[in-house]
Design a protein around this motif. Structure first.
Motif, PDB file in Angstrom:
ATOM      1  N   UNK A  56       0.861  -1.176   0.000  1.00  0.00           N
ATOM      2  CA  UNK A  56       0.000   0.000   0.000  1.00  0.00           C
ATOM      3  C   UNK A  56       0.899   1.228   0.000  1.00  0.00           C
ATOM      4  N   UNK A  57       0.779   2.050  -1.050  1.00  0.00           N
ATOM      5  CA  UNK A  57       1.636   3.229  -1.193  1.00  0.00           C
ATOM      6  C   UNK A  57       1.077   4.391  -0.394  1.00  0.00           C
ATOM      7  N   UNK A  58       1.959   5.061   0.367  1.00  0.00           N
ATOM      8  CA  UNK A  58       1.586   6.238   1.150  1.00  0.00           C
ATOM      9  C   UNK A  58       2.397   7.434   0.669  1.00  0.00           C
ATOM     10  N   UNK A  59       1.708   8.507   0.301  1.00  0.00           N
ATOM     11  CA  UNK A  59       2.396   9.728  -0.096  1.00  0.00           C
ATOM     12  C   UNK A  59       2.992  10.404   1.126  1.00  0.00           C
ATOM     13  N   UNK A  60       3.941  11.318   0.867  1.00  0.00           N
ATOM     14  CA  UNK A  60       4.595  12.037   1.957  1.00  0.00           C
ATOM     15  C   UNK A  60       3.594  12.808   2.802  1.00  0.00           C
ATOM     16  N   UNK A  61       2.571  13.378   2.152  1.00  0.00           N
ATOM     17  CA  UNK A  61       1.554  14.132   2.885  1.00  0.00           C
ATOM     18  C   UNK A  61       0.731  13.220   3.796  1.00  0.00           C
ATOM     19  N   UNK A  62       0.449  11.995   3.322  1.00  0.00           N
ATOM     20  CA  UNK A  62      -0.328  11.060   4.127  1.00  0.00           C
ATOM     21  C   UNK A  62       0.467  10.596   5.346  1.00  0.00           C
TER      22      UNK A  62
END
Length: 286
Positions: free
Chosen positions: A75-81
């Motif tokens: 599951x990919x998480x962006x830096x903002x998330x």
């Protein structure tokens, strides 16, 4: 030159607040460290992230954090998330409770920091907290945001200041039962236990960190020095393995000439008595 503070904020007990600063108490920066080099050119190497399937280098802007939900399922998480989960620092180290120093389990200790007042205006309030804790022989449990994480700390008086040690969370400390499960239930007594207690008494000492010797780091420094000076590097020879003997014999040898406590003294007294002439005989001979 004054050390650089790692963190600045406020120590708070109820309505009592004083400005404080955290300083590194233990550092590994003085240890021997190495860089990775190209053996042929002598140039430093740098790391790159490579795609596990294509083998191509992935540039920084295309890199993302991911949680492995299953085998090869991420599951990919962006830096903002990720940033959304980081608590906002309020710069307040809020003391939640005072606990007896005897109740502290150092198994949970993580990293120590010196805690000191960050300006003269807060020195009196700081001294009041410090001396109050000394008088009651207590430590303080506090919580704050340190280095983008919510941390719990144990704060204790130390000389003219305080030491704040970050604590591991309960889920990070593995249960002792996992490591001790296979230890057999053995109760020792008699001569064997007497010998062990005797050895402990004769080897008693005091805690003095100045006597600690980092032999590995010192040996590495000597290797580097020899290399610079063009001297031959001589490998350290391992110590000869000790001969396997039974436990009782090992205890007796460890006790040395004093031998078995209690019985050894009595045996020595009997031997001396058997070789001593009667007092009347000595007077007659004189």
């Amino acid at each position: 030159m004054a050390p650089r503070a790692n963190w600045k904020g406020f120590l708070k007990v109820g309505e009592l607040v004083c400005p404080v600063a955290l300083y590194t108490a233990a550092s590994t920066s003085e240890r021997i460290s190495f860089h990775m080099l190209n053996r042929r050119t002598g140039n430093r190497l740098h790391r790159e992230f490579v795609d596990s399937q294509t083998g191509k280098v992935v540039e920084r802007e295309d890199q993302a954090k991911g949680y492995e939900a299953g085998e090869n399922d991420f599951i990919v998480l962006d830096a903002e998330e990720v940033a959304s989960a980081v608590p906002q620092s309020d710069k307040t180290m809020d003391i939640e409770a005072f606990i007896a120093c005897a109740d502290i389990d150092d198994l949970y200790f993580d990293k120590p920091y010196y805690l000191a007042p960050s300006d003269r205006h807060g020195a009196e309030a700081f001294a009041l907290i410090r001396d109050g804790m000394k008088a009651k022989d207590v430590a303080a449990l506090a919580a704050t945001v340190l280095f983008r994480r919510m941390r719990t700390l144990i704060i204790r008086p130390h000389g003219e200041g305080l030491v704040a040690t970050t604590l591991n969370f309960d889920y990070e400390v593995r249960p002792a039962e996992e490591a001790f499960a296979d230890i057999p239930d053995i109760r020792l007594k008699g001569e064997m236990l007497d010998l062990a207690e005797h050895i402990i008494r004769t080897k008693s000492g005091r805690f003095d960190p100045k006597t600690f010797d980092d032999r590995y780091d010192a040996a590495l420094a000597e290797v580097v020095k020899a290399k610079i000076e063009g001297r031959k590097i001589r490998p350290v020879r391992p110590k000869a393995e000790g001969k396997v003997i039974d436990l009782m014999e090992a205890l007796r040898q460890s006790a040395g000439e004093t031998g078995k406590p209690g019985k050894a003294k009595r045996a020595g007294a009997k031997k001396a008595a058997s070789t001593r002439k009667p007092a009347a005989t000595r007077r007659k001979a004189g």
